[in-house]
Scaffold this active site. Structure first.
Site, PDB file in Angstrom:
ATOM      1  N   HIS A 259     -43.886 -45.580  16.281  1.00 21.16           N
ATOM      2  CA  HIS A 259     -42.862 -46.607  16.500  1.00 21.16           C
ATOM      3  C   HIS A 259     -42.345 -47.234  15.196  1.00 21.16           C
ATOM      4  O   HIS A 259     -41.142 -47.311  14.968  1.00 21.16           O
ATOM      5  CB  HIS A 259     -43.401 -47.730  17.387  1.00 21.16           C
ATOM      6  CG  HIS A 259     -43.967 -47.257  18.699  1.00 21.16           C
ATOM      7  ND1 HIS A 259     -43.432 -46.205  19.393  1.00 21.16           N
ATOM      8  CD2 HIS A 259     -45.007 -47.692  19.444  1.00 21.16           C
ATOM      9  CE1 HIS A 259     -44.130 -46.014  20.504  1.00 21.16           C
ATOM     10  NE2 HIS A 259     -45.098 -46.904  20.561  1.00 21.16           N
TER      11      HIS A 259
ATOM     12  N   LYS B 256     -52.453 -56.415  17.496  1.00 25.55           N
ATOM     13  CA  LYS B 256     -52.674 -56.896  18.861  1.00 25.55           C
ATOM     14  C   LYS B 256     -53.339 -58.261  18.821  1.00 25.55           C
ATOM     15  O   LYS B 256     -53.929 -58.643  17.817  1.00 25.55           O
ATOM     16  CB  LYS B 256     -53.544 -55.905  19.621  1.00 25.55           C
ATOM     17  CG  LYS B 256     -52.845 -54.566  19.825  1.00 25.55           C
ATOM     18  CD  LYS B 256     -53.461 -53.779  20.950  1.00 25.55           C
ATOM     19  CE  LYS B 256     -52.778 -52.444  21.141  1.00 25.55           C
ATOM     20  NZ  LYS B 256     -51.473 -52.537  21.808  1.00 25.55           N
TER      21      LYS B 256
HETATM   22  C1  BG6 Z   1     -47.497 -48.075  22.994  1.00 25.99           C
HETATM   23  C2  BG6 Z   1     -48.851 -48.329  22.384  1.00 25.99           C
HETATM   24  O1  BG6 Z   1     -46.950 -46.888  22.490  1.00 25.99           O
HETATM   25  O2  BG6 Z   1     -46.634 -49.162  22.671  1.00 25.99           O
HETATM   26  C3  BG6 Z   1     -49.410 -49.636  22.881  1.00 25.99           C
HETATM   27  O3  BG6 Z   1     -49.715 -47.262  22.718  1.00 25.99           O
HETATM   28  C4  BG6 Z   1     -48.451 -50.766  22.656  1.00 25.99           C
HETATM   29  O4  BG6 Z   1     -50.662 -49.918  22.266  1.00 25.99           O
HETATM   30  C5  BG6 Z   1     -47.061 -50.409  23.183  1.00 25.99           C
HETATM   31  O5  BG6 Z   1     -48.937 -51.917  23.320  1.00 25.99           O
HETATM   32  C6  BG6 Z   1     -46.037 -51.460  22.774  1.00 25.99           C
HETATM   33  O6  BG6 Z   1     -44.814 -51.198  23.433  1.00 25.99           O
HETATM   34  P1  BG6 Z   1     -43.805 -52.386  23.756  1.00 25.99           P
HETATM   35  O7  BG6 Z   1     -42.601 -51.692  24.316  1.00 25.99           O
HETATM   36  O8  BG6 Z   1     -44.503 -53.280  24.738  1.00 25.99           O
HETATM   37  O9  BG6 Z   1     -43.541 -53.079  22.460  1.00 25.99           O
END
Ligand code: BG6
Length: 481
Positions: free
Chosen positions: A240, A330
């Site tokens: 991401h 987190k």
């Molecule tokens: C996921 C991760 O790809 O993305 C998670 O595995 C994380 O750990 C999540 O919580 C976050 O996604 P978003 O869309 O809630 O920011």
């Protein structure tokens, strides 16, 4: 403002792992919303496939409960829900064996568009690809959607790419990174490449540094086992945050098309300097019982990071000398995802020492309250002489485009892109490998040293070391509000 809905072609979509968390929480509710908006043509079929030996009725009832749980009540029109459920089918299947495959082949209705969503454990990706091929369920025009994690390191990502390539062509493989489906992430493309305003300033001459923050309030929840083998670097940064970095740093592609975009992103990853150990901070939340990483992960000796902050350099003509600071974690103070581009000081101030300079900042807010703001200096109103003040030109998409603005969830947009055959917002095999090739040595350094992550309090902004990472450069993180 009501979003324009362009119907897609008739399709069959098979969701492997249809009774699992992702399918029930995101994929099926997302498909329902697209159905409700009239984007899915009558006659299309969505087939749930999973190991669970449940009946179709049981699958429909679980899915109905999931829609009720994960969508706001105002979206649940009973006729629409019934219409959507009527489109669903279910086949129990053994991903590693022979059970269910003939049955699945028989349930496919169209030859036109067939898509197969692998929402299962990564160890099964290769098995599914092979069986779809061997049972002749997938054709040359069919597509597979592969969830993350795509590999655990470069070697496993390469092996997975090779396995998939044995049965599918690259233009059939949709490696999903749901961050690319977020509305503001795509808006970043529009802001950068549909306006002349920013491009002349978008380089090391004018940009002091860039901050990318993805802060979460949740912990590892029920995913302790997976997460403890992964950590923030693999779970968030390799995919991401790396994608966000690419979109911010890339050169303008010649066209908004899949390969042009992905070629430019790949160049950014390849231009990344190796990260020095001093430029990486790892943290782990340590609290009492309920919000303690060691308790949540089920591993009392864990050295896995639930937070990571890094300073990166993109070594090319545009960015040489502009650091990119990334952080994600987190159990932080609040849920904020944003990209901030912090501009340099003007070369000369005509307003004197009583008017200290404040930096211009462009902030792209991914969540919550998707939007953008640009901090600029203005004159403070009133007769008090020339006193300057920095204010935000703030645009919330909801305010600017109407409160009833219906922003699709990342997954629903991406699934529709699969059906349309548009790979622009999906990762190409070489891109994923390049990201691992950059991440692996960073992880290797702390593994070799046996580093323990720095503890931080749940509900805080992360470990002290992360603050120092910027302080030592005379900078500071934007506040996580
Ligand atoms: C996921 C991760 O790809 O993305 C998670 O595995 C994380 O750990 C999540 O919580 C976050 O996604 P978003 O869309 O809630 O920011």
């Amino acid at each position: 403002m009501v979003a324009r809905v362009i119907p897609v072609d008739l399709f069959d979509l098979v969701i492997f792992g249809a009774t699992g968390d992702l399918a029930q929480r995101k994929i099926l509710p997302g498909l329902y919303r697209r159905w409700k908006e009239g984007q899915i043509p009558e006659g299309s079929t969505i087939i749930g496939a999973a190991r669970s030996d449940v009946t179709l009725d049981e699958f429909l009832s679980t899915t109905k409960s999931a829609l009720q749980k994960y969508l706001p009540a105002k979206e649940l029109d009973s006729d629409k829900v019934a219409g959507f459920l009527a489109m669903l089918d279910y086949v129990p299947i053994d991903a590693r064996g022979t059970d269910g495959w003939q049955e699945l082949a028989a349930r496919m209705r169209t030859d036109k568009v067939r898509a197969f969503y692998f929402s299962v454990a990564p160890a099964l990706f290769g098995d599914l690809a092979q069986r779809l091929h061997d049972h002749a369920i997938a054709h040359r025009q069919s597509r597979i959607v592969v969830e993350k994690p795509f590999g655990h390191d470069l070697a496993s990502a390469r092996a997975l790419n090779a396995t998939l390539a044995a049965y599918f062509h690259e233009d059939q493989i949709y490696r999903i990174d749901h961050y690319l489906g977020k509305e503001t992430v795509q808006n970043l493309m529009a802001v950068r490449f549909a306006n002349i305003l920013f491009e002349p300033l978008w380089n090391a001459q004018y940009v002091d540094h860039v901050q990318i923050t993805v802060a979460e309030t949740v912990g590892v929840e029920g995913r302790g086992e997976y997460y403890d083998h992964s950590g923030a670097m693999r779970d968030m940064v390799q995919n991401h945050l790396m994608q966000l970095l690419c979109l911010i740093a890339m050169e303008p592609p010649h066209h908004f098309d899949p390969d042009a975009m992905r070629d430019e992103k790949l160049k950014v990853i390849r231009a990344l300097d190796p990260v020095s150990a001093a430029d990486v901070v790892r943290g782990q939340y340590r609290g009492t019982d309920g919000d303690d990483y060691l308790a949540e992960s089920g591993n009392p000796d864990s050295r896995t990071e639930s937070f990571v902050a890094l300073k990166l350099h993109v070594s090319n003509w545009r960015w040489k000398g502009t650091p990119f600071y990334l952080r994600t974690g987190k159990r932080l103070k609040s849920r904020v995802s944003e990209i901030a581009v912090i501009f340099k000081e003007p070369p000369h101030s005509i307003f004197g020492a009583e008017n200290p300079w404040r930096e211009n900042v462009l902030v792209i807010r991914l969540q919550p309250d998707e939007g953008m703001d640009l901090r600029v200096m203005i004159k403070e109103p009133g007769p008090g002489g020339m006193r300057l003040k920095d204010v935000a030109l703030d645009m919330s998409f909801a305010e600017a485009l109407g409160d009833d603005l219906d922003i699709p969830d990342a997954y629903e947009r991406l699934i529709m892109d699969v059906i349309r055959g548009n790979q622009t917002l999906f990762m190409r095999g070489d891109e994923v490998e390049a990201a691992w090739a950059w991440v692996d040595p960073v992880i290797a350094v702390w593994q070799a040293r046996g580093d323990t992550p720095e503890p931080y309090e749940p509900g805080s902004t992360g470990p002290e070391g992360a603050l120092m990472l910027l302080h030592k450069d005379g900078r500071r993180w934007r506040e996580v509000r």
